[in-house]
Design a protein around this motif. Structure first.
Motif, PDB file in Angstrom:
ATOM      1  N   ARG A  22       0.784  -1.030  -0.050  1.00  0.00           N
ATOM      2  CA  ARG A  22       0.070  -0.158   0.057  1.00  0.00           C
ATOM      3  C   ARG A  22       0.796   1.226  -0.185  1.00  0.00           C
ATOM      4  O   ARG A  22       0.490   2.167  -0.884  1.00  0.00           O
ATOM      5  N   GLY A  23       1.917   1.338   1.111  1.00  0.00           N
ATOM      6  CA  GLY A  23       2.725   2.499   0.914  1.00  0.00           C
ATOM      7  C   GLY A  23       3.511   2.739  -0.287  1.00  0.00           C
ATOM      8  O   GLY A  23       3.770   3.723  -0.776  1.00  0.00           O
ATOM      9  N   ASP A  24       4.055   1.586  -1.033  1.00  0.00           N
ATOM     10  CA  ASP A  24       4.600   1.611  -2.164  1.00  0.00           C
ATOM     11  C   ASP A  24       3.790   2.480  -3.378  1.00  0.00           C
ATOM     12  O   ASP A  24       4.403   3.019  -4.316  1.00  0.00           O
ATOM     13  N   ILE A  25       2.528   1.909  -3.382  1.00  0.00           N
ATOM     14  CA  ILE A  25       1.721   2.472  -4.396  1.00  0.00           C
ATOM     15  C   ILE A  25       1.204   3.929  -4.107  1.00  0.00           C
ATOM     16  O   ILE A  25       1.361   4.772  -4.751  1.00  0.00           O
ATOM     17  N   ILE A  26       0.929   4.324  -2.869  1.00  0.00           N
ATOM     18  CA  ILE A  26       0.511   5.622  -2.545  1.00  0.00           C
ATOM     19  C   ILE A  26       1.934   6.504  -2.562  1.00  0.00           C
ATOM     20  O   ILE A  26       1.535   7.825  -3.180  1.00  0.00           O
ATOM     21  N   ALA A  27       3.189   6.024  -2.378  1.00  0.00           N
ATOM     22  CA  ALA A  27       4.427   6.941  -2.560  1.00  0.00           C
ATOM     23  C   ALA A  27       4.671   6.976  -3.901  1.00  0.00           C
ATOM     24  O   ALA A  27       5.739   7.821  -4.597  1.00  0.00           O
ATOM     25  N   GLY A  28       4.192   6.087  -5.007  1.00  0.00           N
ATOM     26  CA  GLY A  28       4.424   6.287  -6.360  1.00  0.00           C
ATOM     27  C   GLY A  28       5.689   5.393  -6.777  1.00  0.00           C
ATOM     28  O   GLY A  28       6.194   5.316  -7.886  1.00  0.00           O
ATOM     29  N   LYS A  29       6.075   4.547  -5.914  1.00  0.00           N
ATOM     30  CA  LYS A  29       7.174   3.551  -6.276  1.00  0.00           C
ATOM     31  C   LYS A  29       6.841   2.530  -7.070  1.00  0.00           C
ATOM     32  O   LYS A  29       7.477   1.852  -7.919  1.00  0.00           O
ATOM     33  N   GLY A  58      -6.245  -9.451  -1.984  1.00  0.00           N
ATOM     34  CA  GLY A  58      -7.825  -9.156  -2.007  1.00  0.00           C
ATOM     35  C   GLY A  58      -8.078  -7.913  -1.226  1.00  0.00           C
ATOM     36  O   GLY A  58      -8.987  -7.084  -1.711  1.00  0.00           O
ATOM     37  N   ALA A  59      -7.345  -7.691   0.102  1.00  0.00           N
ATOM     38  CA  ALA A  59      -7.412  -6.458   0.801  1.00  0.00           C
ATOM     39  C   ALA A  59      -7.144  -5.181  -0.271  1.00  0.00           C
ATOM     40  O   ALA A  59      -7.998  -4.218  -0.091  1.00  0.00           O
ATOM     41  N   LEU A  60      -6.141  -5.254  -0.838  1.00  0.00           N
ATOM     42  CA  LEU A  60      -5.643  -4.227  -1.587  1.00  0.00           C
ATOM     43  C   LEU A  60      -6.566  -4.028  -2.959  1.00  0.00           C
ATOM     44  O   LEU A  60      -6.721  -2.831  -3.421  1.00  0.00           O
ATOM     45  N   VAL A  61      -7.249  -5.147  -3.444  1.00  0.00           N
ATOM     46  CA  VAL A  61      -8.321  -4.971  -4.622  1.00  0.00           C
ATOM     47  C   VAL A  61      -9.444  -4.315  -4.137  1.00  0.00           C
ATOM     48  O   VAL A  61     -10.170  -3.400  -4.597  1.00  0.00           O
ATOM     49  N   ARG A  62      -9.838  -4.643  -2.739  1.00  0.00           N
ATOM     50  CA  ARG A  62     -11.011  -3.838  -2.064  1.00  0.00           C
ATOM     51  C   ARG A  62     -10.936  -2.703  -1.927  1.00  0.00           C
ATOM     52  O   ARG A  62     -11.833  -1.766  -2.011  1.00  0.00           O
ATOM     53  N   LEU A  65      -6.622  -0.396  -4.777  1.00  0.00           N
ATOM     54  CA  LEU A  65      -5.333   0.172  -5.168  1.00  0.00           C
ATOM     55  C   LEU A  65      -4.773  -0.803  -6.192  1.00  0.00           C
ATOM     56  O   LEU A  65      -3.917  -0.517  -6.972  1.00  0.00           O
ATOM     57  N   ILE A  66      -5.173  -2.057  -6.391  1.00  0.00           N
ATOM     58  CA  ILE A  66      -4.572  -3.077  -7.485  1.00  0.00           C
ATOM     59  C   ILE A  66      -5.923  -3.597  -7.949  1.00  0.00           C
ATOM     60  O   ILE A  66      -7.043  -3.769  -7.431  1.00  0.00           O
ATOM     61  N   GLU A  67      -5.815  -4.407  -9.223  1.00  0.00           N
ATOM     62  CA  GLU A  67      -6.918  -5.128  -9.933  1.00  0.00           C
ATOM     63  C   GLU A  67      -6.226  -6.368 -10.309  1.00  0.00           C
ATOM     64  O   GLU A  67      -5.101  -6.416 -10.730  1.00  0.00           O
ATOM     65  N   LYS A  68      -7.057  -7.605 -10.238  1.00  0.00           N
ATOM     66  CA  LYS A  68      -6.572  -8.655 -10.526  1.00  0.00           C
ATOM     67  C   LYS A  68      -6.920  -8.945 -11.821  1.00  0.00           C
ATOM     68  O   LYS A  68      -7.848  -8.894 -12.390  1.00  0.00           O
ATOM     69  N   ILE A  69      -5.895  -9.250 -12.593  1.00  0.00           N
ATOM     70  CA  ILE A  69      -5.924  -9.658 -14.256  1.00  0.00           C
ATOM     71  C   ILE A  69      -5.910 -11.177 -14.417  1.00  0.00           C
ATOM     72  O   ILE A  69      -4.911 -11.917 -13.881  1.00  0.00           O
ATOM     73  N   ALA A  70      -7.143 -11.945 -14.685  1.00  0.00           N
ATOM     74  CA  ALA A  70      -7.132 -13.305 -14.723  1.00  0.00           C
ATOM     75  C   ALA A  70      -5.961 -13.782 -15.693  1.00  0.00           C
ATOM     76  O   ALA A  70      -5.755 -13.513 -16.587  1.00  0.00           O
ATOM     77  N   ARG A  71      -5.692 -14.854 -15.177  1.00  0.00           N
ATOM     78  CA  ARG A  71      -4.359 -15.711 -15.803  1.00  0.00           C
ATOM     79  C   ARG A  71      -3.105 -14.799 -15.939  1.00  0.00           C
ATOM     80  O   ARG A  71      -2.141 -15.245 -16.624  1.00  0.00           O
ATOM     81  N   VAL A  76      -1.098  -2.569 -10.432  1.00  0.00           N
ATOM     82  CA  VAL A  76      -1.796  -1.179  -9.684  1.00  0.00           C
ATOM     83  C   VAL A  76      -2.730  -0.473 -10.496  1.00  0.00           C
ATOM     84  O   VAL A  76      -2.775  -0.457 -11.568  1.00  0.00           O
ATOM     85  N   ALA A  77      -3.822  -0.178  -9.728  1.00  0.00           N
ATOM     86  CA  ALA A  77      -5.135   0.132 -10.674  1.00  0.00           C
ATOM     87  C   ALA A  77      -4.734   1.545 -11.291  1.00  0.00           C
ATOM     88  O   ALA A  77      -3.861   2.281 -10.933  1.00  0.00           O
ATOM     89  N   GLU A  78      -5.532   1.639 -12.137  1.00  0.00           N
ATOM     90  CA  GLU A  78      -5.452   2.667 -13.230  1.00  0.00           C
ATOM     91  C   GLU A  78      -6.628   3.232 -13.669  1.00  0.00           C
ATOM     92  O   GLU A  78      -7.401   2.669 -14.395  1.00  0.00           O
ATOM     93  N   PRO A  79      -7.161   4.551 -13.210  1.00  0.00           N
ATOM     94  CA  PRO A  79      -6.417   5.293 -12.211  1.00  0.00           C
ATOM     95  C   PRO A  79      -6.622   4.878 -10.764  1.00  0.00           C
ATOM     96  O   PRO A  79      -7.467   3.959 -10.556  1.00  0.00           O
ATOM     97  N   LEU A  80      -5.709   5.380  -9.669  1.00  0.00           N
ATOM     98  CA  LEU A  80      -5.845   5.093  -8.560  1.00  0.00           C
ATOM     99  C   LEU A  80      -7.132   5.967  -7.813  1.00  0.00           C
ATOM    100  O   LEU A  80      -7.360   6.915  -8.130  1.00  0.00           O
ATOM    101  N   PRO A  81      -7.712   5.322  -7.010  1.00  0.00           N
ATOM    102  CA  PRO A  81      -8.813   6.011  -6.114  1.00  0.00           C
ATOM    103  C   PRO A  81      -8.649   7.338  -5.579  1.00  0.00           C
ATOM    104  O   PRO A  81      -7.392   7.619  -5.052  1.00  0.00           O
ATOM    105  N   ASP A  82      -9.493   8.134  -5.937  1.00  0.00           N
ATOM    106  CA  ASP A  82      -9.112   9.611  -5.390  1.00  0.00           C
ATOM    107  C   ASP A  82      -9.626   9.545  -3.718  1.00  0.00           C
ATOM    108  O   ASP A  82     -10.648  10.084  -3.312  1.00  0.00           O
TER     109      ASP A  82
END
Length: 460
Positions: A22-29, A58-62, A65-71, A76-82
């Motif tokens: 979560r921190g890496d995503i929020i910080a832009g890493k 699953g917690a990050l999907v909810r 912040l991220i989205e699961k792409i089958a197979r 990282v979600a695009e765009p990130l939630p505001d």
């Protein structure tokens, strides 16, 4: 025996994985569209089963912040939630003045609307105990602390609460990072600093026929000049807060310090301490020189100076920010020398709570406060010295009154010392200070004081 981690250990590892990603995503890493490592790689990195890794993802999907792409994997979600991230910043309230902190926080909010910083002023009294408790309970994510506070964390074995940082000696003064390092690791990123200096009223010196720039070569000369500067019922020539850990020890340092001899209680160590205490005693009892009965706090010196009640004070660049609204024309001089040139270095840095759920955002905020823009703002709007060399040594038009000798700190660098360079522990310093009060009040003989010092040194 089993190699399986306990439920508590597994839960802590899972929380660590979630907080880190979560921190890496929020910080832009990890930027929108980037794929995370595979579940197998995350399992190895965080010592978790594949099942628990999927729980964390699953917690990050909810959270969006991220989205699961089958197979394929997790992206990282695009765009990130505001959604703004709350960040709690503990700091000594003096930074509101010494770094124009409010303006820096407002600018950070404009540049990073997804992170909201809540400044939490912390009283200086028992700062270490308060900060430790706040870090342990997660009440703050990032904190400003001085070297004395950092030393308390080292002495009490609580560096486990602070996130390790990377050094950048090319951009920042390396001696500041040395102060905040332990075991070769940096735990606090330097923010601002200052040596202990003389601050003098230029008009008072000129009226007394003393030179400006003023450079007294000894404490005896300063005491003599202070007597000339004193005007009965109007002002004293010289003053400093006698009981500060960043004031009286400089006289012991200039007497040669103690070094490795301190713990032994050897005669040379006692001599150095007594010499420093005696210089203090000579200053405070010099006729028409020092206001003996003023002993409230460090801030008293700058307040009296701003009122024109004192001509010369022991101060710091940060403390002199109290003079910005005054009409006093003042300047800076290096300390006189007793036996060896030395001055005390004061520095404040930024530490991230290792247990914070928002460690990534906290690092981003620290990055901003240490950026060229923020550090240059500090240099332009305050008298504090930024840790970033480029900002500290900038030249050009000034927006506030800046004493002509401002850059003289560069000449003082070789003589800057930390209070721990005395060779005394914090408890020893406190014990000596307690006895010194009686000695300075002439309620203790020199022989008695030497005996007290020897007992204090040998006790540890």
């Amino acid at each position: 025996m089993t190699d399986q981690p306990s439920r508590k250990t597994a839960r802590l590892r899972l929380e660590h994985m979630i907080h880190t990603l979560r921190g890496d995503i929020i910080a832009g890493k990890r930027r929108p569209g980037d794929f995370l490592p595979t579940e197998r790689e995350l399992s190895k990195q965080f010592l978790l089963s594949n099942k628990l890794v999927r729980v964390g993802l699953g917690a990050l999907v909810r959270e969006g912040l991220i989205e699961k792409i089958a197979r394929i994997g997790n992206r990282v979600a695009e765009p990130l939630p505001d959604r703004p991230v709350g960040l709690r910043f503990g700091y000594p309230s003096s930074l509101d003045r010494d770094a124009e902190l409010g303006a820096l926080v407002r600018q950070f909010h404009r540049d990073h609307p997804a992170i909201h910083v809540q400044p939490i002023p912390i009283a200086f009294d028992k700062y270490y105990e308060t900060v430790k408790a706040y870090l342990e309970t997660g009440l703050i994510d990032i904190v400003a602390m001085n070297y004395n506070n950092f030393h308390d964390f080292c002495r009490n074995g609580r560096l486990d609460l602070l996130l390790e940082c990377e050094r950048d000696d090319d951009a920042y003064y390396p001696f500041l990072a040395d102060a905040f390092s332990s075991g070769g690791k940096l735990y606090v990123r330097p923010f601002v600093f200052s040596p202990l200096v003389l601050c003098y009223n230029r008009d008072h010196l000129r009226a007394a026929g003393l030179p400006d720039p003023y450079r007294p070569d000894s404490w005896e000369r300063l005491t003599e000049d202070a007597a000339r500067l004193t005007v009965e019922n109007e002002r004293f020539g010289f003053y400093f807060f006698l009981h500060s850990k960043n004031r009286w020890p400089v006289f012991v340092m200039q007497s040669g310090g103690l070094g490795a001899d301190a713990a032994s209680g050897r005669e040379s160590s006692i001599d150095a301490i007594m010499n420093g205490l005696n210089v203090c005693r000579e200053i405070i009892y010099a006729p028409n020189t020092f206001p003996t009965f003023l002993s409230g706090s460090d801030a008293d010196a700058e307040e009296l100076f701003a009122q024109g009640k004192v001509s010369v004070i022991l101060s710091s660049y940060m403390a002199m920010n109290r003079l910005r609204e005054s009409d006093v024309r003042f300047d800076i001089a290096p300390l006189p020398v007793l036996r060896e040139p030395a001055t005390i270095m004061m520095t404040i840095g930024l530490a991230v709570n290792k247990r914070s759920e928002s460690a990534g955002a906290a690092r981003k905020f620290a990055d901003y406060l240490l950026s060229a823009n923020a550090q240059t703002d500090i240099r332009a709007k305050t008298l504090s010295i930024p840790a970033l060399r480029q900002a500290a040594e900038r030249t050009g038009a000034e927006t506030i009154y800046r004493p002509p000798g401002y850059m003289s700190y560069l000449d003082m660098v070789p003589y800057m010392r930390l209070f721990t360079d005395l060779g005394l522990t914090a408890p020893q310093m406190d014990a000596i200070m307690k006895e010194a009060n009686l000695y300075w009040a002439k309620l203790q003989s020199e022989i008695g004081m030497r005996g007290k010092i020897e007992a204090i040194l040998r006790a540890d």
